[in-house]
Design an enzyme around this catalytic site. Sequence first.
Site, PDB file in Angstrom:
ATOM      1  N   THR A   1       4.253  13.106   1.933  1.00  0.00           N
ATOM      2  CA  THR A   1       5.597  12.829   1.416  1.00  0.00           C
ATOM      3  C   THR A   1       5.766  13.438   0.024  1.00  0.00           C
ATOM      4  O   THR A   1       6.870  13.774  -0.382  1.00  0.00           O
ATOM      5  CB  THR A   1       5.893  11.314   1.348  1.00  0.00           C
ATOM      6  OG1 THR A   1       4.847  10.669   0.643  1.00  0.00           O
ATOM      7  CG2 THR A   1       6.022  10.708   2.718  1.00  0.00           C
ATOM      8  N   PHE A   2       4.663  13.601  -0.688  1.00  0.00           N
ATOM      9  CA  PHE A   2       4.705  14.266  -2.000  1.00  0.00           C
ATOM     10  C   PHE A   2       5.227  15.701  -1.830  1.00  0.00           C
ATOM     11  O   PHE A   2       6.093  16.152  -2.585  1.00  0.00           O
ATOM     12  CB  PHE A   2       3.288  14.274  -2.593  1.00  0.00           C
ATOM     13  CG  PHE A   2       3.197  14.672  -4.042  1.00  0.00           C
ATOM     14  CD1 PHE A   2       2.958  13.719  -5.025  1.00  0.00           C
ATOM     15  CD2 PHE A   2       3.308  16.004  -4.432  1.00  0.00           C
ATOM     16  CE1 PHE A   2       2.843  14.085  -6.366  1.00  0.00           C
ATOM     17  CE2 PHE A   2       3.204  16.376  -5.764  1.00  0.00           C
ATOM     18  CZ  PHE A   2       2.976  15.415  -6.738  1.00  0.00           C
TER      19      PHE A   2
ATOM     20  N   PRO B   1       0.785  -1.249   0.000  1.00  0.00           N
ATOM     21  CA  PRO B   1       0.000   0.000   0.000  1.00  0.00           C
ATOM     22  C   PRO B   1       0.814   1.296   0.000  1.00  0.00           C
ATOM     23  O   PRO B   1       0.239   2.368  -0.185  1.00  0.00           O
ATOM     24  CB  PRO B   1      -0.846  -0.093   1.294  1.00  0.00           C
ATOM     25  CG  PRO B   1      -0.321  -1.223   2.070  1.00  0.00           C
ATOM     26  CD  PRO B   1       0.549  -2.048   1.208  1.00  0.00           C
ATOM     27  N   GLU B   2       2.117   1.231   0.185  1.00  0.00           N
ATOM     28  CA  GLU B   2       2.899   2.472   0.271  1.00  0.00           C
ATOM     29  C   GLU B   2       2.956   3.185  -1.082  1.00  0.00           C
ATOM     30  O   GLU B   2       3.046   2.564  -2.116  1.00  0.00           O
ATOM     31  CB  GLU B   2       4.323   2.186   0.755  1.00  0.00           C
ATOM     32  CG  GLU B   2       4.400   1.538   2.125  1.00  0.00           C
ATOM     33  CD  GLU B   2       3.831   2.394   3.251  1.00  0.00           C
ATOM     34  OE1 GLU B   2       3.527   3.581   3.022  1.00  0.00           O
ATOM     35  OE2 GLU B   2       3.670   1.858   4.365  1.00  0.00           O
ATOM     36  N   GLY B   3       2.947   4.508  -1.021  1.00  0.00           N
ATOM     37  CA  GLY B   3       2.932   5.329  -2.233  1.00  0.00           C
ATOM     38  C   GLY B   3       4.314   5.575  -2.826  1.00  0.00           C
ATOM     39  O   GLY B   3       5.343   5.213  -2.248  1.00  0.00           O
ATOM     40  N   PHE B   4       4.292   6.210  -3.971  1.00  0.00           N
ATOM     41  CA  PHE B   4       5.495   6.487  -4.748  1.00  0.00           C
ATOM     42  C   PHE B   4       6.550   7.247  -3.942  1.00  0.00           C
ATOM     43  O   PHE B   4       7.736   6.911  -3.961  1.00  0.00           O
ATOM     44  CB  PHE B   4       5.080   7.319  -5.964  1.00  0.00           C
ATOM     45  CG  PHE B   4       6.171   7.586  -6.959  1.00  0.00           C
ATOM     46  CD1 PHE B   4       6.908   6.557  -7.507  1.00  0.00           C
ATOM     47  CD2 PHE B   4       6.431   8.887  -7.377  1.00  0.00           C
ATOM     48  CE1 PHE B   4       7.896   6.811  -8.450  1.00  0.00           C
ATOM     49  CE2 PHE B   4       7.421   9.156  -8.321  1.00  0.00           C
ATOM     50  CZ  PHE B   4       8.154   8.114  -8.851  1.00  0.00           C
ATOM     51  N   ASN B   5       6.105   8.259  -3.213  1.00  0.00           N
ATOM     52  CA  ASN B   5       7.077   9.131  -2.549  1.00  0.00           C
ATOM     53  C   ASN B   5       7.669   8.538  -1.292  1.00  0.00           C
ATOM     54  O   ASN B   5       8.804   8.838  -0.938  1.00  0.00           O
ATOM     55  CB  ASN B   5       6.460  10.501  -2.310  1.00  0.00           C
ATOM     56  CG  ASN B   5       6.309  11.241  -3.623  1.00  0.00           C
ATOM     57  OD1 ASN B   5       7.300  11.600  -4.245  1.00  0.00           O
ATOM     58  ND2 ASN B   5       5.087  11.410  -4.091  1.00  0.00           N
TER      59      ASN B   5
ATOM     60  N   ARG C   1      -2.910  18.142  -1.408  1.00  0.00           N
ATOM     61  CA  ARG C   1      -3.196  16.698  -1.326  1.00  0.00           C
ATOM     62  C   ARG C   1      -4.619  16.535  -0.829  1.00  0.00           C
ATOM     63  O   ARG C   1      -5.013  17.144   0.183  1.00  0.00           O
ATOM     64  CB  ARG C   1      -2.176  16.077  -0.368  1.00  0.00           C
ATOM     65  CG  ARG C   1      -2.257  14.579  -0.210  1.00  0.00           C
ATOM     66  CD  ARG C   1      -1.649  13.849  -1.386  1.00  0.00           C
ATOM     67  NE  ARG C   1      -1.338  12.463  -1.002  1.00  0.00           N
ATOM     68  CZ  ARG C   1      -2.258  11.518  -0.860  1.00  0.00           C
ATOM     69  NH1 ARG C   1      -3.529  11.782  -1.078  1.00  0.00           N
ATOM     70  NH2 ARG C   1      -1.891  10.298  -0.489  1.00  0.00           N
TER      71      ARG C   1
ATOM     72  N   HIS D   1       0.980  22.413  -3.658  1.00  0.00           N
ATOM     73  CA  HIS D   1       0.598  21.000  -3.655  1.00  0.00           C
ATOM     74  C   HIS D   1      -0.553  20.810  -2.685  1.00  0.00           C
ATOM     75  O   HIS D   1      -0.403  21.007  -1.480  1.00  0.00           O
ATOM     76  CB  HIS D   1       1.748  20.061  -3.259  1.00  0.00           C
ATOM     77  CG  HIS D   1       1.270  18.639  -3.146  1.00  0.00           C
ATOM     78  ND1 HIS D   1       1.482  17.858  -2.038  1.00  0.00           N
ATOM     79  CD2 HIS D   1       0.543  17.874  -4.013  1.00  0.00           C
ATOM     80  CE1 HIS D   1       0.919  16.666  -2.230  1.00  0.00           C
ATOM     81  NE2 HIS D   1       0.340  16.659  -3.415  1.00  0.00           N
TER      82      HIS D   1
HETATM   83  N1  LIG Z   1      -0.013  14.143 -10.383  1.00  0.00           N
HETATM   84  C1  LIG Z   1      -0.224  14.266  -9.069  1.00  0.00           C
HETATM   85  N2  LIG Z   1      -0.402  13.163  -8.337  1.00  0.00           N
HETATM   86  C2  LIG Z   1      -0.583  13.314  -7.012  1.00  0.00           C
HETATM   87  C3  LIG Z   1      -0.577  14.570  -6.386  1.00  0.00           C
HETATM   88  N3  LIG Z   1      -0.756  14.376  -5.063  1.00  0.00           N
HETATM   89  C4  LIG Z   1      -0.856  13.062  -4.883  1.00  0.00           C
HETATM   90  N4  LIG Z   1      -0.756  12.415  -6.057  1.00  0.00           N
HETATM   91  C5  LIG Z   1      -0.847  10.981  -6.309  1.00  0.00           C
HETATM   92  O1  LIG Z   1      -1.136  10.356  -5.112  1.00  0.00           O
HETATM   93  C6  LIG Z   1      -0.026   9.571  -4.698  1.00  0.00           C
HETATM   94  C7  LIG Z   1       0.084   9.671  -3.185  1.00  0.00           C
HETATM   95  O2  LIG Z   1       1.071  10.442  -2.768  1.00  0.00           O
HETATM   96  P1  LIG Z   1       2.434   9.843  -2.363  1.00  0.00           P
HETATM   97  O3  LIG Z   1       3.076  10.963  -1.707  1.00  0.00           O
HETATM   98  O4  LIG Z   1       3.190   9.256  -3.445  1.00  0.00           O
HETATM   99  O5  LIG Z   1       2.017   8.676  -1.461  1.00  0.00           O
HETATM  100  P2  LIG Z   1       2.506   8.509  -0.050  1.00  0.00           P
HETATM  101  O6  LIG Z   1       3.926   8.048  -0.006  1.00  0.00           O
HETATM  102  O7  LIG Z   1       1.487   7.678   0.609  1.00  0.00           O
HETATM  103  O8  LIG Z   1       2.550  10.007   0.406  1.00  0.00           O
HETATM  104  P3  LIG Z   1       1.472  10.910   1.036  1.00  0.00           P
HETATM  105  O9  LIG Z   1       0.250  10.056   1.122  1.00  0.00           O
HETATM  106  O10 LIG Z   1       1.282  12.118   0.162  1.00  0.00           O
HETATM  107  O11 LIG Z   1       2.157  11.213   2.301  1.00  0.00           O
HETATM  108  C8  LIG Z   1       1.150  10.068  -5.502  1.00  0.00           C
HETATM  109  O12 LIG Z   1       2.135   9.096  -5.710  1.00  0.00           O
HETATM  110  C9  LIG Z   1       0.478  10.443  -6.789  1.00  0.00           C
HETATM  111  O13 LIG Z   1       0.256   9.292  -7.574  1.00  0.00           O
HETATM  112  C10 LIG Z   1      -0.399  15.707  -7.207  1.00  0.00           C
HETATM  113  O14 LIG Z   1      -0.383  16.838  -6.751  1.00  0.00           O
HETATM  114  N5  LIG Z   1      -0.214  15.506  -8.527  1.00  0.00           N
END
Ligand SMILES: Nc1nc2c(ncn2[C@@H]2O[C@H](COP(=O)(O)OP(=O)(O)OP(=O)(O)O)[C@@H](O)[C@H]2O)c(=O)[nH]1
Length: 451
Positions: free
Chosen positions: A410-411, A74-78, A316, A314
């Site tokens: 984290t984004f 479940p962890e996201g890209f960032n 979120r 940004h």
């Molecule tokens: N294109 C775009 N995608 C976003 C944006 N904010 C969130 N996302 C999408 O949502 C995902 C979630 O954010 P991530 O930061 O990667 O995930 P995470 O590591 O869980 O981090 P956070 O949930 O933000 O703390 C990102 O990887 C993107 O796919 C944005 O401003 N632009």
Amino acid sequence: MADRRKQHVETMLVWLSPGYFLLVLLLLLSCTAATAEAATGDGAFSAGQSAHSVAGAATVARNIRYLLYDVNPPEGFNLRRDVFIRMASLTKTLLREGGGWVLVLPPWGRLYHWQSPDIHQVRILWAEFFSVPSLDANVPVIEYEQFLAESGGPFVEQVYVLQSYAEGWTDGKWEEKVDERPCIERLMYSKDKQGYYRGWFWGYEETRGLNVTCLSVQGHASILAPVLLKNTTARSVMLDRAETVLHDHYAGKDYWDTRRSMVFAKHLRVVGDEFRARYLNSTDEKDQTVHGEDWTQMRVKPGTATGGPYLGVHLRRKDFIWGHREDVPSLKGAVKKMRSIMKKYRLDRVFVATDADEEELEELKRMLPEMVRFEPTWEELELFKDGGVAIIDQWICAHARYFIGTSVSTFSFRIHEEREILGFDPKTTYNRFCGDSETNCEQPTHWKIIY
Ligand SMILES: Nc1nc2c(ncn2[C@@H]2O[C@H](COP(=O)(O)OP(=O)(O)OP(=O)(O)O)[C@@H](O)[C@H]2O)c(=O)[nH]1
Ligand SMILES: *[C@@H]1O[C@H](CO)[C@@H](O)[C@H](O)[C@H]1NC(C)=O
Ligand SMILES: *[C@@H]1O[C@H](CO)[C@@H](O)[C@H](O)[C@H]1NC(C)=O
Ligand SMILES: *[C@@H]1O[C@H](CO)[C@@H](O)[C@H](O)[C@H]1NC(C)=O
């Protein structure tokens, strides 16, 4: 042909560890048995496979060991980008203490947030998002495809699934430790008929694990180094659930070296730069952000970059608002804040990066008609994928005169770092929206680069 192959395999055996010995023996038997089949090119261990083994012989001779890893699904890209930093740090420790290690870049895919329909988002190589030569200038890395080509096939000799301690912290005392322990959660690997472990393996179905065990660990990444160096002779070791270990030294020199090496792929930067020039009147020359390709040569004094004449945001949403968190603003509150910043810094443009749904986007556009967003066409989305589009958003935010992000995203954190690298005044970077009724709205921490 079969003889030549046999010879190669025999030369290899000299260098192999016992576990691998067995595997290669099997391979050898299959090769001999499958000679006729191999001639047609579609045997289980066909000509292509053995070509890998041949390439592998040279590698084996150089005594290279491979570190692979994966992160909780479940962890996201960032956050995954952050885990890479921890693994790079561990790899550096291994290199200092014991021979040739290479970090294998875990292919991207099946991320929860990557929901664009109809595009193929699995087995994505790092080169699609990052400059791999830049990463390699920090610590030796290879793509998974390269690992397959040079290590002798789709096998990971030892998988360690990291977990915490079933008993938690004993006596409430924090202590760094690592021990082989029974698996706490249901193992995400299962044995096939041949006795190999099958699992997700980044979407590479043909990949097999030879041995899977659980390690309870509490501590920083490099606490695993002795285990990898002394407790196993496996040439390829995978750490699953790698997020379990902490940074060796968060925001220290090594952290920043790795972070600075995570240069976005050129094609994504170019798209972001074109967008800045076309819609935001922003170019590196005017914004004082001209830099060469080599990150190791980059050292910018904070405050040198001025950035383009726009506010970068940004915002979120999605899961950040579902929980009704008190540190996340309403759209109305966010727009109010943006307007006040634009007035204060005399900026008439605002670039918004957001994961808001259609409904919220409509509302946002109504309240902030001048807002600029990067909206990819379907073709662009297919080309860059959700990860690439997110990077373009981050790149544009990173070049704004002033940036404001979302609390504990984290984004947003990755944008802070990018701006720090580019040399912005920290006052223009470490800002976040406050919740509408948040009383104590603490702003993000400034992490200075250690060169
Ligand atoms: N294109 C775009 N995608 C976003 C944006 N904010 C969130 N996302 C999408 O949502 C995902 C979630 O954010 P991530 O930061 O990667 O995930 P995470 O590591 O869980 O981090 P956070 O949930 O933000 O703390 C990102 O990887 C993107 O796919 C944005 O401003 N632009
Ligand atoms: C590694 O080996 C040492 C020495 O044999 C042993 O004490 C230790 O428990 C092992 N650690 C793990 C994680 O297997
Ligand atoms: C699997 O790995 C563990 C940890 O290194 C080891 O104790 C065990 O003997 C291995 N099992 C086999 C079948 O090789
Ligand atoms: C772009 O910025 C320059 C100053 O850097 C300014 O002179 C020019 O008028 C701006 N152009 C537009 C269209 O806003």
